[in-house]
Design a protein around this motif. Structure first.
Motif, PDB file in Angstrom:
ATOM      1  N   LEU A  79      46.680  75.679  94.872  1.00 59.67           N
ATOM      2  CA  LEU A  79      46.805  76.503  93.677  1.00 59.67           C
ATOM      3  C   LEU A  79      45.964  75.891  92.568  1.00 59.67           C
ATOM      4  CD1 LEU A  79      50.686  77.056  93.477  1.00 59.67           C
ATOM      5  CD2 LEU A  79      48.978  78.518  94.577  1.00 59.67           C
ATOM      6  N   TRP A  80      45.498  76.739  91.655  1.00 61.29           N
ATOM      7  CA  TRP A  80      44.848  76.245  90.439  1.00 61.29           C
ATOM      8  C   TRP A  80      45.249  77.163  89.287  1.00 61.29           C
ATOM      9  CZ3 TRP A  80      42.164  71.746  90.029  1.00 61.29           C
ATOM     10  CH2 TRP A  80      41.612  71.480  88.761  1.00 61.29           C
ATOM     11  N   PHE A  81      45.935  76.586  88.292  1.00 58.74           N
ATOM     12  CA  PHE A  81      46.425  77.361  87.166  1.00 58.74           C
ATOM     13  C   PHE A  81      45.416  77.320  86.019  1.00 58.74           C
ATOM     14  CE2 PHE A  81      50.525  75.609  88.982  1.00 58.74           C
ATOM     15  CZ  PHE A  81      50.867  76.790  89.637  1.00 58.74           C
ATOM     16  N   TRP A  82      45.234  78.461  85.349  1.00 54.31           N
ATOM     17  CA  TRP A  82      44.360  78.528  84.178  1.00 54.31           C
ATOM     18  C   TRP A  82      44.602  79.842  83.441  1.00 54.31           C
ATOM     19  CZ3 TRP A  82      40.011  81.997  83.809  1.00 54.31           C
ATOM     20  CH2 TRP A  82      39.743  82.721  84.973  1.00 54.31           C
ATOM     21  N   GLY A  83      43.914  80.024  82.326  1.00 56.16           N
ATOM     22  CA  GLY A  83      43.951  81.306  81.609  1.00 56.16           C
ATOM     23  C   GLY A  83      45.286  81.628  80.988  1.00 56.16           C
ATOM     24  N   ALA A  84      46.012  80.634  80.475  1.00 57.56           N
ATOM     25  CA  ALA A  84      47.349  80.874  79.924  1.00 57.56           C
ATOM     26  C   ALA A  84      47.288  81.740  78.671  1.00 57.56           C
ATOM     27  CB  ALA A  84      48.018  79.540  79.597  1.00 57.56           C
ATOM     28  N   GLY A  85      48.297  82.594  78.527  1.00 51.82           N
ATOM     29  CA  GLY A  85      48.344  83.432  77.339  1.00 51.82           C
ATOM     30  C   GLY A  85      49.656  84.192  77.232  1.00 51.82           C
ATOM     31  N   THR A  86      49.808  84.892  76.120  1.00 57.64           N
ATOM     32  CA  THR A  86      51.034  85.630  75.832  1.00 57.64           C
ATOM     33  C   THR A  86      50.784  87.134  75.863  1.00 57.64           C
ATOM     34  OG1 THR A  86      50.559  85.437  73.464  1.00 57.64           O
ATOM     35  CG2 THR A  86      52.012  83.769  74.447  1.00 57.64           C
ATOM     36  N   ARG A  87      51.848  87.888  75.780  1.00 59.34           N
ATOM     37  CA  ARG A  87      51.791  89.341  75.913  1.00 59.34           C
ATOM     38  C   ARG A  87      50.762  89.963  74.947  1.00 59.34           C
ATOM     39  NH1 ARG A  87      57.152  93.235  75.645  1.00 59.34           N
ATOM     40  NH2 ARG A  87      56.087  95.231  75.940  1.00 59.34           N
ATOM     41  N   PRO A  88      49.831  90.759  75.479  1.00 59.62           N
ATOM     42  CA  PRO A  88      48.803  91.349  74.609  1.00 59.62           C
ATOM     43  C   PRO A  88      49.313  92.571  73.861  1.00 59.62           C
ATOM     44  CG  PRO A  88      48.445  92.030  76.872  1.00 59.62           C
ATOM     45  CD  PRO A  88      49.628  91.090  76.889  1.00 59.62           C
ATOM     46  N   GLN A  89      48.659  92.860  72.743  1.00 63.00           N
ATOM     47  CA  GLN A  89      48.990  94.043  71.949  1.00 63.00           C
ATOM     48  C   GLN A  89      47.694  94.805  71.677  1.00 63.00           C
ATOM     49  OE1 GLN A  89      52.105  94.885  71.191  1.00 63.00           O
ATOM     50  NE2 GLN A  89      53.040  93.011  71.987  1.00 63.00           N
ATOM     51  N   VAL A  97      54.862  83.073  79.086  1.00 63.29           N
ATOM     52  CA  VAL A  97      53.448  82.687  79.159  1.00 63.29           C
ATOM     53  C   VAL A  97      52.973  82.999  80.570  1.00 63.29           C
ATOM     54  CG1 VAL A  97      51.819  80.756  79.164  1.00 63.29           C
ATOM     55  CG2 VAL A  97      53.540  80.922  77.371  1.00 63.29           C
ATOM     56  N   ALA A  98      51.890  83.756  80.665  1.00 65.54           N
ATOM     57  CA  ALA A  98      51.305  84.084  81.959  1.00 65.54           C
ATOM     58  C   ALA A  98      50.129  83.158  82.233  1.00 65.54           C
ATOM     59  CB  ALA A  98      50.833  85.534  81.973  1.00 65.54           C
ATOM     60  N   LEU A  99      49.983  82.747  83.496  1.00 66.30           N
ATOM     61  CA  LEU A  99      48.873  81.902  83.906  1.00 66.30           C
ATOM     62  C   LEU A  99      48.218  82.494  85.137  1.00 66.30           C
ATOM     63  CD1 LEU A  99      51.511  79.826  83.171  1.00 66.30           C
ATOM     64  CD2 LEU A  99      49.633  78.188  83.263  1.00 66.30           C
ATOM     65  N   ARG A 100      46.885  82.489  85.160  1.00 66.92           N
ATOM     66  CA  ARG A 100      46.177  82.836  86.392  1.00 66.92           C
ATOM     67  C   ARG A 100      46.473  81.752  87.418  1.00 66.92           C
ATOM     68  NH1 ARG A 100      41.185  84.351  88.837  1.00 66.92           N
ATOM     69  NH2 ARG A 100      40.965  86.194  87.523  1.00 66.92           N
ATOM     70  N   CYS A 101      46.723  82.185  88.631  1.00 68.53           N
ATOM     71  CA  CYS A 101      47.034  81.281  89.737  1.00 68.53           C
ATOM     72  C   CYS A 101      46.015  81.530  90.839  1.00 68.53           C
ATOM     73  CB  CYS A 101      48.464  81.559  90.207  1.00 68.53           C
ATOM     74  SG  CYS A 101      49.009  80.599  91.625  1.00 68.53           S
ATOM     75  N   ASN A 102      44.891  80.829  90.779  1.00 65.28           N
ATOM     76  CA  ASN A 102      43.862  80.973  91.809  1.00 65.28           C
ATOM     77  C   ASN A 102      44.274  80.267  93.095  1.00 65.28           C
ATOM     78  OD1 ASN A 102      42.083  82.093  89.822  1.00 65.28           O
ATOM     79  ND2 ASN A 102      40.342  81.220  90.906  1.00 65.28           N
ATOM     80  N   LEU A 103      43.861  80.824  94.216  1.00 67.62           N
ATOM     81  CA  LEU A 103      43.855  80.095  95.479  1.00 67.62           C
ATOM     82  C   LEU A 103      42.436  79.563  95.655  1.00 67.62           C
ATOM     83  CD1 LEU A 103      45.883  82.532  97.776  1.00 67.62           C
ATOM     84  CD2 LEU A 103      46.634  80.301  96.924  1.00 67.62           C
ATOM     85  N   VAL A 104      42.290  78.248  95.588  1.00 66.08           N
ATOM     86  CA  VAL A 104      40.962  77.629  95.612  1.00 66.08           C
ATOM     87  C   VAL A 104      40.786  76.777  96.861  1.00 66.08           C
ATOM     88  CG1 VAL A 104      40.884  77.585  93.092  1.00 66.08           C
ATOM     89  CG2 VAL A 104      41.673  75.546  94.339  1.00 66.08           C
ATOM     90  N   THR A 105      39.545  76.400  97.116  1.00 65.23           N
ATOM     91  CA  THR A 105      39.226  75.458  98.189  1.00 65.23           C
ATOM     92  C   THR A 105      38.856  74.118  97.581  1.00 65.23           C
ATOM     93  OG1 THR A 105      38.337  77.254  99.555  1.00 65.23           O
ATOM     94  CG2 THR A 105      37.784  74.992 100.201  1.00 65.23           C
ATOM     95  N   LEU A 106      39.668  73.105  97.884  1.00 59.63           N
ATOM     96  CA  LEU A 106      39.347  71.731  97.509  1.00 59.63           C
ATOM     97  C   LEU A 106      38.842  70.988  98.737  1.00 59.63           C
ATOM     98  CD1 LEU A 106      42.414  70.782  95.257  1.00 59.63           C
ATOM     99  CD2 LEU A 106      40.235  71.803  94.571  1.00 59.63           C
ATOM    100  N   SER A 107      38.117  69.907  98.514  1.00 57.40           N
ATOM    101  CA  SER A 107      37.592  69.110  99.632  1.00 57.40           C
ATOM    102  C   SER A 107      38.735  68.626 100.508  1.00 57.40           C
ATOM    103  CB  SER A 107      36.776  67.935  99.109  1.00 57.40           C
ATOM    104  OG  SER A 107      37.546  67.144  98.203  1.00 57.40           O
TER     105      SER A 107
END
Length: 400
Positions: free
Chosen positions: A216-226, A92-102
């Protein structure tokens, strides 16, 4: 015949009171698009299927002719393709953003999402920060990969496609209601704040008045595309020109060539002229039948809530990309069909994506039409032309 799509990511918007109830597209100075609209078909395209979220992943698959209800398996797997990560069927792949939190002293869950892009941090700076969290968290189960700017990747071996919030959807909100239910993902995000907040890169960014990439902020999880080969689907040899890993990944999955343009960075100051030259050369010298030119800047300006800069991004698209592409193709003597459109709206008011249909412009160098309309949301709706299924728009362009 040659074919080209020029996509202004997130370019369309809503009428705004401060613009006299006009949209940024209506107010932008766009002489090339204004000229083309008088000799082109314009209309609306529904790029987001009902029941699906208005992400750039879904929308760009749609514009490229891939029905998202059939082909979509998550955003991050497409980005994994672009950076050369060969996913296993169980990954499972996840987007790993570098974000700014307060930067208050309270608990992690009480912090606010300030900036989903950490001030559009450079890839060079981001790579050092990803290395710091990789050293702390990477195992055989969790692998980190550097992407571009604030956009990076986590691959979870034998993972789960869990529900995760998109950071650009929660700007200005406290994060406690949007944290992952998965304990390990949440733990890595929380601990990353302590690691990144005091990293020398962020110390220097704060000193220079820039947003720190402090979590870090994880999102956009998904599996191998076809994805089916684009050439197999359309009979056209295609190329992609984009600075964004998502679009490059779609191209890899579709068997299209990724054309890398020096200075193309996904920001307002991207190398428009370089993209234009690369597009014209691909169609007139390098044997490609179709080119997809993607520009990220309008979307980023929408997320930032910057009305002035969003209008500027549309003007730059017109002057420094569309105009030289049009002139280059005309000069070459090639017959061509050109479609200009956004993938989805990114309204300034909400600072995130929405699902409304987008305005399109379709120009044929061999059959110019005669109209009085302009290319914007209002006139496109008034035209009465509607593409109900966005993945059919490319068939309209290619006449297949």
């Amino acid at each position: 015949m040659k074919y080209i799509i020029i996509l202004g990511d997130g370019m369309s918007d809503e009428p705004l009171q401060e613009l006299g109830n006009k949209t940024p597209m209506e107010c932008a100075d766009t002489p090339t698009m204004d000229m083309l609209s008088k000799v082109s078909e314009i209309g609306l395209a529904h790029t987001i299927p009902k029941g699906m979220g208005p992400g750039s992943d879904v929308a760009n698959l749609s514009v490229l002719g891939y029905d998202p209800s059939v082909y979509y398996s998550g955003r991050s797997p497409l980005e994994a393709l672009s950076i050369g990560v060969d996913l296993k069927d169980t990954d499972v792949a996840l987007r790993c953003n570098l974000v700014t939190l307060s930067m208050d002293d309270g608990p992690y869950e009480e912090k606010e999402m300030i900036d989903h892009s950490s001030g559009e941090i450079s890839t060079e700076e981001a790579a050092q920060l990803v290395e710091a969290v990789r050293t702390a968290f990477e195992t055989e189960e969790y692998k980190f990969y550097v992407g571009t700017s604030y956009r990076h990747l986590l691959v979870w071996d034998k993972g789960q496609v869990v529900e995760l919030a998109q950071p650009h959807d929660i700007l200005g909100r406290r994060i406690k209601d949007y944290l992952p239910a998965d304990k390990k993902l949440r733990e890595m995000m929380e601990k990353s704040y302590d690691i990144l907040m005091h990293h020398p890169i962020n110390t220097e960014r704060i000193k220079n008045g820039q947003n720190p990439a402090n979590s870090l902020w994880f999102w956009g999880a998904g599996t191998r595309p076809q994805l089916t080969s684009f050439e197999e689907k359309t009979g056209k040899r295609g190329a992609m020109i984009s600075a964004v890993d998502l679009l490059k990944g779609i191209a890899v999955g579709a068997g299209m060539m990724n054309i890398i343009v020096e200075g193309a960075n996904g920001r307002l100051d991207t190398n428009y002229e370089g993209k234009a030259e690369a597009a014209v050369n691909a169609l007139t010298k390098d044997g490609y039948d179709f080119v997809y030119v993607h520009v990220e800047a309008p979307d980023e300006m929408g997320h930032q809530g910057s009305l002035e800069r969003k209008i500027k991004s549309i003007e730059l698209l017109d002057k420094r990309l569309i105009k030289p592409i049009l002139e280059g193709l005309q000069k070459s003597g090639e017959e061509f069909r050109m479609m200009i459109l956004p993938d989805h709206p990114t309204p300034i008011r909400i600072r995130t994506h929405s699902s409304e249909p987008v305005p399109y412009l379709l120009y044929d160098s061999t059959r110019p039409e005669k109209h009085t309309w302009d290319y914007n949301e209002k006139d496109s709706a008034a035209s009465g032309n509607v593409i109900e299924k966005g993945h059919m728009a490319i068939n309209k362009l290619l006449e297949i």
